[in-house]
Scaffold this active site. Sequence first.
Site, PDB file in Angstrom:
ATOM      1  N   HIS A 187      -3.270  -2.341  -2.356  1.00 37.46           N
ATOM      2  CA  HIS A 187      -2.503  -3.581  -2.288  1.00 37.46           C
ATOM      3  C   HIS A 187      -1.822  -3.796  -3.633  1.00 37.46           C
ATOM      4  CE1 HIS A 187      -5.502  -4.729   1.036  1.00 37.46           C
ATOM      5  NE2 HIS A 187      -4.343  -4.423   1.604  1.00 37.46           N
ATOM      6  N   GLY A 188      -0.531  -4.076  -3.574  1.00 39.99           N
ATOM      7  CA  GLY A 188       0.255  -4.130  -4.802  1.00 39.99           C
ATOM      8  C   GLY A 188      -0.222  -5.157  -5.800  1.00 39.99           C
ATOM      9  N   HIS A 234     -10.157  -2.116  -4.692  1.00 45.44           N
ATOM     10  CA  HIS A 234      -9.443  -3.355  -4.379  1.00 45.44           C
ATOM     11  C   HIS A 234      -9.880  -4.454  -5.338  1.00 45.44           C
ATOM     12  CE1 HIS A 234      -7.950  -2.006  -0.309  1.00 45.44           C
ATOM     13  NE2 HIS A 234      -8.889  -1.097  -0.560  1.00 45.44           N
ATOM     14  N   GLU A 291     -14.598  -3.544  -3.819  1.00 46.59           N
ATOM     15  CA  GLU A 291     -13.998  -4.728  -4.436  1.00 46.59           C
ATOM     16  C   GLU A 291     -14.552  -4.816  -5.847  1.00 46.59           C
ATOM     17  OE1 GLU A 291     -11.753  -6.316  -2.727  1.00 46.59           O
ATOM     18  OE2 GLU A 291     -12.147  -5.267  -0.846  1.00 46.59           O
TER      19      GLU A 291
END
Length: 484
Positions: free
Chosen positions: A122-123, A223, A305
């Site tokens: 995810h950018g 992430h 995460e």
Amino acid sequence: MKVFSLVFLVFFPFLPSSIARGGESTSPPSGVNNGGNYGDFSRRFLGVDKKSNGSVDKGHGYMTNSDLEKAVKEFGQRCSNISRIYSIGKSVNGVPLWVIEISDKPGKEEPEPAFKFIGNVHGDEPVGRELLVLLANWICNNYNTDPLARLIVENVHLHILPSMNPDGFSLRTRNNAKNIDLNRDFPDQFFPMNNDINARQPETRAIMNWLREIRFTASASLHGGALVANYPWDGTDDKRRSYYGCPDDDTFRHMASIYSHSHRNMSLSKEFPGGITNGALWYPIYGGMQDWNYINAGCFELTLEVSDDKWPNAEELPVLWEYNKMSLLNLVASLVKTGVHGRIFSSDRGRPLPGSIIVKGINYTITAGGGFADYHRMLTPGATYEVMAFMPGYKSKTTSISLGEAATTVDFILDPEVEGDGRFRSFNYCNCDGNNSNDVFWGVHFEIYIILVMILVFLYLMLTRRMKFNFSNHRQMPKKVGQV
């Protein structure tokens, strides 16, 4: 030669790949460095951005895409003896997706497991790309002196893709340049979507093609927005939020625990017991990369995460690196420290066989490599397993293993099946990795090739003889009376 090549292709069909589809411990795993007892955190769902201080430039202190490319290439030059730099494709806007491979023999096939890290899926979650560059440099700087770094370099092929979504990073958005969430763009087992590969995003296609070229044993994507190690399944068949484990649920829990207990404070979470979670229990997603890896590529992937804040200030990166360093290293090292590993051979000629491995009670199959026929099966330590190797045309073999805290090596030697007339039953297989081609050529249906060659030689001699005979008759034919 063309005829012979055609015959060769007919007798060597491609072997179809196996596809799997399936169904709290709080103490740190043995051999894992626990970071200590530090604090707690609040969960933030991945689809919700945590807003940073508006007065702070989010990009300040982070590598731009140009900076990242430069860092990757400089690493390749500085650590050329243990690394290889390559690209698996380009983003929507044409930014190369650079990969760092770290190994004592980079770019060469070996009977060793391969692991991949992917960052910046995810950018707007850029911590992973920074940590992965730091990881590569730390291994390069320490593999001569640190036992863990040396273990990884000498026994694993580690591939690092710092940024899967460079366009999203530049745009400061979650999705790619076409506003597609790349972690929802993969084929899904529960709700078929994106079945047309041409309709997928170029970044997604690059990952899928990558896994067709390299047989990864395990992997992880990095992430931000929470602090937890997530494992399959990520979705459920009814879209309800509930625990939905895959066939290797115990092994995935162990892998996730290796990461969380090696982390400074992930395992102390009050939100996620032990710092790990089943994806579907957290919240179901569909089209995710994690489940696709396990189902289609035989790759055990975790979704990590690694930062409570999706885009923290760059000043926090050194601390985040220290908190995650041992987790990253221990997860890669687990490929050779746990599980069962080995090779599969044929008893008649001793050649490697690209057979398959299954474990009793676990509905999942992995396939050995085509070149060395090596397999690497991730399993949970402290249990007993019945492991079977099989390949069409050969008698399967089963052995019982008791896994302690260390890995076990088991080589299988398979006997060819025997037909009713006492002849060995032959089986065609393709060495799709391109190695041991002579073994494959001369070991499969050798008698048929000899017969074909003899027939071709016979036809050639007959044709040559006929042409010579006709030519001789033409030269010796007498002229008729009156013929000029």
